[in-house]
Design a protein around this motif. Structure first.
Motif, PDB file in Angstrom:
ATOM      1  N   ALA A 141       0.843  -1.198   0.000  1.00 38.76           N
ATOM      2  CA  ALA A 141       0.000   0.000   0.000  1.00 38.76           C
ATOM      3  C   ALA A 141       0.878   1.249   0.000  1.00 38.76           C
ATOM      4  O   ALA A 141       1.919   1.288   0.651  1.00 38.76           O
ATOM      5  CB  ALA A 141      -0.912   0.003   1.221  1.00 38.76           C
ATOM      6  N   ALA A 142       0.477   2.254  -0.735  1.00 39.66           N
ATOM      7  CA  ALA A 142       1.194   3.529  -0.748  1.00 39.66           C
ATOM      8  C   ALA A 142       0.657   4.412   0.371  1.00 39.66           C
ATOM      9  O   ALA A 142      -0.540   4.401   0.652  1.00 39.66           O
ATOM     10  CB  ALA A 142       1.027   4.208  -2.096  1.00 39.66           C
ATOM     11  N   HIS A 143       1.548   5.156   1.008  1.00 43.09           N
ATOM     12  CA  HIS A 143       1.151   6.022   2.116  1.00 43.09           C
ATOM     13  C   HIS A 143       1.829   7.377   2.025  1.00 43.09           C
ATOM     14  O   HIS A 143       2.827   7.548   1.331  1.00 43.09           O
ATOM     15  CB  HIS A 143       1.506   5.378   3.466  1.00 43.09           C
ATOM     16  CG  HIS A 143       0.622   4.245   3.823  1.00 43.09           C
ATOM     17  ND1 HIS A 143      -0.656   4.422   4.261  1.00 43.09           N
ATOM     18  CD2 HIS A 143       0.840   2.914   3.797  1.00 43.09           C
ATOM     19  CE1 HIS A 143      -1.198   3.242   4.491  1.00 43.09           C
ATOM     20  NE2 HIS A 143      -0.316   2.309   4.212  1.00 43.09           N
ATOM     21  N   TYR A 144       1.274   8.328   2.770  1.00 44.42           N
ATOM     22  CA  TYR A 144       1.825   9.666   2.907  1.00 44.42           C
ATOM     23  C   TYR A 144       2.242   9.887   4.348  1.00 44.42           C
ATOM     24  O   TYR A 144       1.593   9.395   5.266  1.00 44.42           O
ATOM     25  CB  TYR A 144       0.787  10.740   2.549  1.00 44.42           C
ATOM     26  CG  TYR A 144       0.477  10.830   1.085  1.00 44.42           C
ATOM     27  CD1 TYR A 144       1.194  11.681   0.262  1.00 44.42           C
ATOM     28  CD2 TYR A 144      -0.549  10.076   0.525  1.00 44.42           C
ATOM     29  CE1 TYR A 144       0.900  11.764  -1.088  1.00 44.42           C
ATOM     30  CE2 TYR A 144      -0.843  10.151  -0.814  1.00 44.42           C
ATOM     31  CZ  TYR A 144      -0.122  11.004  -1.619  1.00 44.42           C
ATOM     32  OH  TYR A 144      -0.410  11.096  -2.948  1.00 44.42           O
ATOM     33  N   ARG A 145       3.304  10.680   4.531  1.00 49.31           N
ATOM     34  CA  ARG A 145       3.707  11.160   5.843  1.00 49.31           C
ATOM     35  C   ARG A 145       4.093  12.614   5.666  1.00 49.31           C
ATOM     36  O   ARG A 145       4.545  13.034   4.614  1.00 49.31           O
ATOM     37  CB  ARG A 145       4.924  10.406   6.377  1.00 49.31           C
ATOM     38  CG  ARG A 145       4.764   8.927   6.481  1.00 49.31           C
ATOM     39  CD  ARG A 145       4.479   8.291   7.795  1.00 49.31           C
ATOM     40  NE  ARG A 145       4.958   8.777   9.021  1.00 49.31           N
ATOM     41  CZ  ARG A 145       5.803   8.123   9.803  1.00 49.31           C
ATOM     42  NH1 ARG A 145       6.338   7.002   9.426  1.00 49.31           N
ATOM     43  NH2 ARG A 145       6.102   8.609  10.977  1.00 49.31           N
ATOM     44  N   ALA A 146       3.960  13.377   6.725  1.00 47.90           N
ATOM     45  CA  ALA A 146       4.399  14.757   6.705  1.00 47.90           C
ATOM     46  C   ALA A 146       5.933  14.765   6.715  1.00 47.90           C
ATOM     47  O   ALA A 146       6.556  14.021   7.461  1.00 47.90           O
ATOM     48  CB  ALA A 146       3.850  15.523   7.901  1.00 47.90           C
ATOM     49  N   PHE A 147       6.517  15.590   5.865  1.00 46.50           N
ATOM     50  CA  PHE A 147       7.969  15.750   5.829  1.00 46.50           C
ATOM     51  C   PHE A 147       8.327  16.817   6.834  1.00 46.50           C
ATOM     52  O   PHE A 147       7.728  17.889   6.865  1.00 46.50           O
ATOM     53  CB  PHE A 147       8.409  16.167   4.425  1.00 46.50           C
ATOM     54  CG  PHE A 147       9.896  16.313   4.264  1.00 46.50           C
ATOM     55  CD1 PHE A 147      10.663  15.213   3.928  1.00 46.50           C
ATOM     56  CD2 PHE A 147      10.517  17.529   4.451  1.00 46.50           C
ATOM     57  CE1 PHE A 147      12.026  15.339   3.781  1.00 46.50           C
ATOM     58  CE2 PHE A 147      11.873  17.666   4.310  1.00 46.50           C
ATOM     59  CZ  PHE A 147      12.648  16.564   3.968  1.00 46.50           C
ATOM     60  N   GLU A 148       9.305  16.539   7.657  1.00 49.72           N
ATOM     61  CA  GLU A 148       9.718  17.510   8.668  1.00 49.72           C
ATOM     62  C   GLU A 148      11.142  17.939   8.412  1.00 49.72           C
ATOM     63  O   GLU A 148      12.037  17.105   8.292  1.00 49.72           O
ATOM     64  CB  GLU A 148       9.569  16.906  10.062  1.00 49.72           C
ATOM     65  CG  GLU A 148       8.137  16.534  10.337  1.00 49.72           C
ATOM     66  CD  GLU A 148       7.838  16.433  11.816  1.00 49.72           C
ATOM     67  OE1 GLU A 148       8.557  17.048  12.612  1.00 49.72           O
ATOM     68  OE2 GLU A 148       6.872  15.752  12.142  1.00 49.72           O
ATOM     69  N   TRP A 149      11.355  19.234   8.305  1.00 48.92           N
ATOM     70  CA  TRP A 149      12.696  19.788   8.142  1.00 48.92           C
ATOM     71  C   TRP A 149      13.404  19.752   9.489  1.00 48.92           C
ATOM     72  O   TRP A 149      12.835  20.098  10.511  1.00 48.92           O
ATOM     73  CB  TRP A 149      12.620  21.223   7.632  1.00 48.92           C
ATOM     74  CG  TRP A 149      12.047  21.309   6.265  1.00 48.92           C
ATOM     75  CD1 TRP A 149      10.769  21.633   5.932  1.00 48.92           C
ATOM     76  CD2 TRP A 149      12.721  21.055   5.033  1.00 48.92           C
ATOM     77  NE1 TRP A 149      10.591  21.598   4.574  1.00 48.92           N
ATOM     78  CE2 TRP A 149      11.771  21.245   3.998  1.00 48.92           C
ATOM     79  CE3 TRP A 149      14.012  20.680   4.713  1.00 48.92           C
ATOM     80  CZ2 TRP A 149      12.102  21.081   2.661  1.00 48.92           C
ATOM     81  CZ3 TRP A 149      14.323  20.515   3.365  1.00 48.92           C
ATOM     82  CH2 TRP A 149      13.386  20.708   2.371  1.00 48.92           C
ATOM     83  N   CYS A 150      14.658  19.349   9.496  1.00 49.92           N
ATOM     84  CA  CYS A 150      15.440  19.284  10.737  1.00 49.92           C
ATOM     85  C   CYS A 150      16.439  20.407  10.793  1.00 49.92           C
ATOM     86  O   CYS A 150      16.903  20.871   9.811  1.00 49.92           O
ATOM     87  CB  CYS A 150      16.164  17.951  10.831  1.00 49.92           C
ATOM     88  SG  CYS A 150      15.033  16.549  10.830  1.00 49.92           S
TER      89      CYS A 150
END
Length: 150
Positions: A141-150
């Motif tokens: 399954a394809a999923h999304y996550r929020a990208f977080e800048w470090c």
């Protein structure tokens, strides 16, 4: 927590909430925020049905097979299905969300090297941005996550 994971078809709207609407999560909780962003996106799609050719590549009466296997034959049926919690986005909803929330939404694929940018058009100015990672999870399954800048 910085690691917000939504399962099923709610991952796009949940990640969008995490990335750009933390106050909504605070008010409604994670799932409530995802549901509210889904609702607002579908309302935008219904109210702007003249954009439907850009969103969904089918003419009314010609079934379109969605990721979850649903086959709506009309724009209204498509919106009815998309309004349901757990329905996977098809990509068209990303464009609708960009317009509805006036966001530049950048989708970064990590299993395949790509990025797509969805942004308001027709003279609508963006007021924010969201960075989302798109990946294949175990089981395919394809999923999304929020990208977080470090």
């Amino acid at each position: 927590s910085p690691c917000v994971l939504f399962v099923g078809g709610d991952c796009f709207f949940g990640s969008l909430a995490h990335s750009s609407f933390p106050d909504l999560i605070g008010a409604l909780g994670k799932q409530g925020a995802a549901n509210e962003l889904r609702r607002r996106t579908v309302v935008y799609m219904r109210q702007n049905a003249d954009y439907r050719a850009a969103f969904v590549p089918f003419d009314d009466g010609v079934p379109f097979t969605m990721t979850g296997g649903q086959t709506p034959a009309t724009w209204d049926e498509y919106c009815d299905i998309m309004a349901q919690e757990g329905t996977y986005v098809e990509g068209y909803e990303i464009e609708a969300a960009a317009m509805a929330f006036r966001l530049i939404i950048t989708k970064i694929g990590i299993d395949e090297d790509y990025s797509n940018e969805f942004q308001p058009h027709d003279g609508v100015e963006a007021v924010g941005e969201a960075w989302l990672v798109h990946y294949d999870a175990p089981g395919g399954a394809a999923h999304y996550r929020a990208f977080e800048w470090c």
